[in-house]
Write a protein that holds these residues in place. Structure first.
Motif, PDB file in Angstrom:
ATOM      1  N   LEU A  70       0.835  -1.200   0.000  1.00 24.16           N
ATOM      2  CA  LEU A  70       0.000   0.000   0.000  1.00 24.16           C
ATOM      3  C   LEU A  70       0.876   1.259   0.000  1.00 24.16           C
ATOM      4  N   VAL A  71       1.479   1.525  -1.149  1.00 22.77           N
ATOM      5  CA  VAL A  71       2.371   2.676  -1.298  1.00 22.77           C
ATOM      6  C   VAL A  71       1.904   3.503  -2.495  1.00 22.77           C
ATOM      7  N   PRO A  72       2.217   4.799  -2.497  1.00 20.69           N
ATOM      8  CA  PRO A  72       1.752   5.672  -3.581  1.00 20.69           C
ATOM      9  C   PRO A  72       2.288   5.251  -4.947  1.00 20.69           C
ATOM     10  N   SER A  73       1.508   5.618  -5.964  1.00 11.68           N
ATOM     11  CA  SER A  73       1.885   5.456  -7.375  1.00 11.68           C
ATOM     12  C   SER A  73       2.124   4.010  -7.771  1.00 11.68           C
ATOM     13  N   HIS A  74       1.428   3.082  -7.098  1.00 10.87           N
ATOM     14  CA  HIS A  74       1.487   1.666  -7.457  1.00 10.87           C
ATOM     15  C   HIS A  74       0.092   1.085  -7.704  1.00 10.87           C
ATOM     16  N   TRP A  75      -0.886   1.947  -7.989  1.00 16.78           N
ATOM     17  CA  TRP A  75      -2.266   1.533  -8.242  1.00 16.78           C
ATOM     18  C   TRP A  75      -2.878   0.818  -7.035  1.00 16.78           C
ATOM     19  N   ALA A  76      -2.357   1.111  -5.852  1.00 16.58           N
ATOM     20  CA  ALA A  76      -2.865   0.454  -4.648  1.00 16.58           C
ATOM     21  C   ALA A  76      -3.857   1.318  -3.883  1.00 16.58           C
ATOM     22  N   GLY A  77      -3.951   2.600  -4.211  1.00 12.91           N
ATOM     23  CA  GLY A  77      -4.898   3.464  -3.519  1.00 12.91           C
ATOM     24  C   GLY A  77      -4.428   3.860  -2.139  1.00 12.91           C
ATOM     25  N   ALA A  78      -3.302   4.537  -2.055  1.00 10.34           N
ATOM     26  CA  ALA A  78      -2.697   4.857  -0.765  1.00 10.34           C
ATOM     27  C   ALA A  78      -3.245   6.134  -0.139  1.00 10.34           C
ATOM     28  N   PHE A  79      -4.138   6.839  -0.847  1.00  8.54           N
ATOM     29  CA  PHE A  79      -4.705   8.081  -0.326  1.00  8.54           C
ATOM     30  C   PHE A  79      -6.224   7.964  -0.250  1.00  8.54           C
ATOM     31  N   ALA A  80      -6.796   8.563   0.808  1.00 10.66           N
ATOM     32  CA  ALA A  80      -8.251   8.559   0.981  1.00 10.66           C
ATOM     33  C   ALA A  80      -8.853   9.590   0.039  1.00 10.66           C
ATOM     34  N   ALA A  81      -9.114   9.155  -1.167  1.00 10.01           N
ATOM     35  CA  ALA A  81      -9.674  10.018  -2.199  1.00 10.01           C
ATOM     36  C   ALA A  81     -10.526   9.151  -3.110  1.00 10.01           C
ATOM     37  N   TRP A  82     -11.384   9.817  -3.888  1.00 11.27           N
ATOM     38  CA  TRP A  82     -12.185   9.079  -4.854  1.00 11.27           C
ATOM     39  C   TRP A  82     -12.125   9.807  -6.185  1.00 11.27           C
ATOM     40  N   GLY A  83     -12.359   9.061  -7.254  1.00 11.07           N
ATOM     41  CA  GLY A  83     -12.342   9.676  -8.565  1.00 11.07           C
ATOM     42  C   GLY A  83     -12.882   8.740  -9.621  1.00 11.07           C
ATOM     43  N   LEU A  84     -13.280   9.311 -10.729  1.00 10.73           N
ATOM     44  CA  LEU A  84     -13.829   8.536 -11.839  1.00 10.73           C
ATOM     45  C   LEU A  84     -12.716   7.769 -12.532  1.00 10.73           C
ATOM     46  N   GLU A  85     -12.772   6.468 -12.480  1.00 10.39           N
ATOM     47  CA  GLU A  85     -11.789   5.601 -13.133  1.00 10.39           C
ATOM     48  C   GLU A  85     -10.353   5.964 -12.747  1.00 10.39           C
ATOM     49  N   ASN A  86     -10.167   6.476 -11.540  1.00 10.93           N
ATOM     50  CA  ASN A  86      -8.836   6.852 -11.064  1.00 10.93           C
ATOM     51  C   ASN A  86      -8.261   5.679 -10.282  1.00 10.93           C
ATOM     52  N   ARG A  87      -7.292   4.996 -10.860  1.00 13.35           N
ATOM     53  CA  ARG A  87      -6.734   3.797 -10.239  1.00 13.35           C
ATOM     54  C   ARG A  87      -5.699   4.107  -9.160  1.00 13.35           C
ATOM     55  N   GLU A  88      -5.422   5.378  -8.924  1.00 15.32           N
ATOM     56  CA  GLU A  88      -4.574   5.759  -7.799  1.00 15.32           C
ATOM     57  C   GLU A  88      -5.380   6.249  -6.604  1.00 15.32           C
ATOM     58  N   ALA A  89      -6.679   6.434  -6.783  1.00 18.70           N
ATOM     59  CA  ALA A  89      -7.547   6.802  -5.668  1.00 18.70           C
ATOM     60  C   ALA A  89      -7.958   5.543  -4.918  1.00 18.70           C
ATOM     61  N   ALA A  90      -8.146   5.676  -3.613  1.00 19.33           N
ATOM     62  CA  ALA A  90      -8.562   4.512  -2.831  1.00 19.33           C
ATOM     63  C   ALA A  90      -9.921   3.993  -3.288  1.00 19.33           C
ATOM     64  N   LEU A  91     -10.804   4.915  -3.686  1.00 20.06           N
ATOM     65  CA  LEU A  91     -12.105   4.539  -4.217  1.00 20.06           C
ATOM     66  C   LEU A  91     -12.177   4.948  -5.676  1.00 20.06           C
ATOM     67  N   ARG A  92     -12.248   3.974  -6.534  1.00 27.92           N
ATOM     68  CA  ARG A  92     -12.371   4.210  -7.974  1.00 27.92           C
ATOM     69  C   ARG A  92     -13.837   4.088  -8.334  1.00 27.92           C
ATOM     70  N   PHE A  93     -14.431   5.175  -8.828  1.00 26.98           N
ATOM     71  CA  PHE A  93     -15.827   5.108  -9.219  1.00 26.98           C
ATOM     72  C   PHE A  93     -15.917   4.642 -10.664  1.00 26.98           C
ATOM     73  N   VAL A  94     -16.785   3.679 -10.902  1.00 23.68           N
ATOM     74  CA  VAL A  94     -16.935   3.041 -12.208  1.00 23.68           C
ATOM     75  C   VAL A  94     -18.362   3.271 -12.682  1.00 23.68           C
ATOM     76  N   THR A  95     -18.524   3.961 -13.795  1.00 22.16           N
ATOM     77  CA  THR A  95     -19.884   4.167 -14.324  1.00 22.16           C
ATOM     78  C   THR A  95     -20.298   3.045 -15.262  1.00 22.16           C
ATOM     79  N   GLY A  96     -19.329   2.421 -15.929  1.00 20.52           N
ATOM     80  CA  GLY A  96     -19.662   1.506 -17.006  1.00 20.52           C
ATOM     81  C   GLY A  96     -19.946   2.277 -18.283  1.00 20.52           C
ATOM     82  N   PRO A  97     -20.111   1.582 -19.391  1.00 11.14           N
ATOM     83  CA  PRO A  97     -20.314   2.259 -20.671  1.00 11.14           C
ATOM     84  C   PRO A  97     -21.701   2.884 -20.784  1.00 11.14           C
ATOM     85  N   ASP A  98     -21.808   3.902 -21.619  1.00 14.53           N
ATOM     86  CA  ASP A  98     -23.113   4.506 -21.890  1.00 14.53           C
ATOM     87  C   ASP A  98     -24.089   3.427 -22.343  1.00 14.53           C
ATOM     88  N   GLY A  99     -25.292   3.483 -21.795  1.00 13.17           N
ATOM     89  CA  GLY A  99     -26.308   2.500 -22.139  1.00 13.17           C
ATOM     90  C   GLY A  99     -26.383   1.332 -21.177  1.00 13.17           C
TER      91      GLY A  99
END
Length: 466
Positions: free
Chosen positions: A317-346
């Motif tokens: 669990l270290v930064p910049s290794h796609w492990a999510g070492a920071f308490a943050a969220w974002g759209l399809e952000n693989r460095e955020a601890a919570l990655r929000f996934v919408t899926g494709p349109d439709g």
């Protein structure tokens, strides 16, 4: 889950007896009855097929001492666990009984642990998860979830002077077709076995680290998702053995490697509608979906005590290794601890979910899922709101930039995570006094076990345990 009365026991016996002819026809001679201990190790007892009705009605005896086991099989004398006195009963859940395609002659059924008086054991993680699912249902919600399973396959004999060394059995590049070709027969047998066992596989592919592969499965109810995670790992281990491969799910196999994650995908539903989509909030979140996600984010530091439960977890669990070492969220952000996934349109109404990236497969999947439900439900009840989403690697920001954005680093050690867990009133209340204390006691037992041990020594010690 109420106390087992005689009528319930009779019903369980009858249900098991009805299964015997089909199991006999399938060649089953024994049934494995697994559960997961506080350290995330799957323990098991088995019964001959003829004894399954008795096990269903009266359970199989097992000491409660395993609540205090560490990953090296030493025992912590905790406040409520670690004693050799007393006995529990392991009751198989026949609704999940599965003939094991990778272990001819065997079937498998996860257990709930009861006391001798027939009441759920206060430290049974599967029973805890059931209770939290019921709490959500009482308020009109359900959660669908799934675990991603990452693992590495190694050569069985290691190195000539170190048989326990990890030598990748695959040489192809990350995500490479070459690597898939190397495991073509192995992958085929694994997919066939999972299909025969009723596991809905969404994806199977080579991953980043040396010798690393990943399987993603379809979303289920929370208890089903945890059961399936257990079954998938067991199947991977069995098929790997058939192919002469050694397998590790450890969060850190080598000190200089990337490590294995065990990401959790979750979505909140009500009346058949996915509350992670179709709303007026950011990325289409509904108010309830936002509250659920905000609850996860707020309680993530304490959640790591069950989701990243090993000293080795914090080598991953270290930064910049796609492990999510920071308490943050974002759209399809693989460095955020919570990655929000919408899926494709439709397909967003079906596919939208949140992925927790900071957790790994040293976790007891029932404890982790229970903690997630408690955190998410607390956020829904409080009407919690999310901070602004993060669209960059948080590690690329300055300390001041992270502070201004409200981005906190997650615990950098197991001790930090345990302290966060102990101070989290939502999680400790959901787990109850005894189980919460045991989580902390076992974690500190592992901390003491690895006091002064180098990262290389830690990786070596945990490599073949998970």
């Amino acid at each position: 889950m109420d106390q087992l009365d005689h009528a319930t026991r009779d019903d369980r016996r009858a249900a098991a007896e009805a299964l015997l002819p089909e199991l006999e026809d399938a060649g089953v001679v024994g049934v494995a009855l697994p559960w997961v201990d506080t350290s995330g190790i799957t323990r098991v007892k088995t019964v001959p097929l003829a004894k399954l009705p008795s096990a269903a009605a009266w359970g199989v005896g097992m000491s409660p001492v395993f609540d205090g086991f560490l990953l090296d099989d030493s025992i912590v004398a905790g406040r409520f666990a670690g004693s050799a006195i007393g006995d529990l009963r392991l009751h198989p859940d026949l609704s999940r009984l599965t003939v094991l395609a990778g272990q001819p002659g065997w079937a498998w059924a996860p257990v709930d642990r009861y006391t001798q008086a027939g009441v759920p054991h206060v430290q049974c993680s599967r029973s805890l998860l059931r209770r939290l699912v019921s709490s959500l249902a009482e308020e009109g919600y359900e959660v669908r979830g799934a675990y991603e399973v990452e693992w590495v396959v190694g050569r069985p004999d290691g190195l000539p002077d170190d048989p326990d060394a990890f030598v990748p059995a695959l040489t192809g590049p990350a995500y490479g077709m070459t690597r898939l070709a190397e495991v073509s027969d192995y992958g085929r047998d694994l997919l066939v076995a999972l299909e025969e066992q009723g596991v809905a596989v969404d994806q199977f592919h080579p991953e980043y680290a040396g010798g690393q592969l990943e399987i993603s499965v379809g979303a289920q109810d929370p208890v089903g998702a945890a059961d399936t995670a257990l079954l998938v790992r067991n199947t991977i281990t069995a098929i790997s053995a058939q192919h002469g491969l050694r397998v590790s799910f450890s969060p850190k196999v080598t000190a200089d490697g990337v490590g294995n994650g065990g990401h959790v995908h979750l979505s909140l539903w009500r009346d058949g509608e996915n509350l992670m989509s179709g709303g007026d909030g950011t990325f289409g979140l509904t108010a309830e979906g936002e509250g659920f996600t905000a609850g996860l984010l707020a309680h993530l530091p304490g959640l790591l005590a069950v989701g990243a439960p090993s000293v080795a977890s914090y080598l991953r669990l270290v930064p910049s290794h796609w492990a999510g070492a920071f308490a943050a969220w974002g759209l399809e952000n693989r460095e955020a601890a919570l990655r929000f996934v919408t899926g494709p349109d439709g397909n967003r109404q079906h596919a939208a979910n949140v992925e927790i990236k900071s957790v790994d497969l040293a976790a007891n999947p029932y404890l982790l899922m229970a903690g997630c439900l408690a955190a998410g439900l607390a956020g829904v009840r409080a009407g919690s709101r999310l901070p602004d989403p993060v669209g960059v690697d948080p590690a690329s920001l300055s300390d001041e930039g992270r502070r201004e954005a409200g981005i906190r680093p997650l615990p950098a050690s197991l001790e930090d995570a345990v302290r966060a867990f102990e101070s989290d009133e939502v999680l400790t209340a959901a787990f109850g006094e005894e189980l919460a204390a045991t989580v902390a006691d076992v974690r500190r037992g592992e901390i003491a076990l690895f006091e002064g041990v180098s990262p290389e020594g830690i990786c070596r010690a945990v490599r073949w345990r998970h």
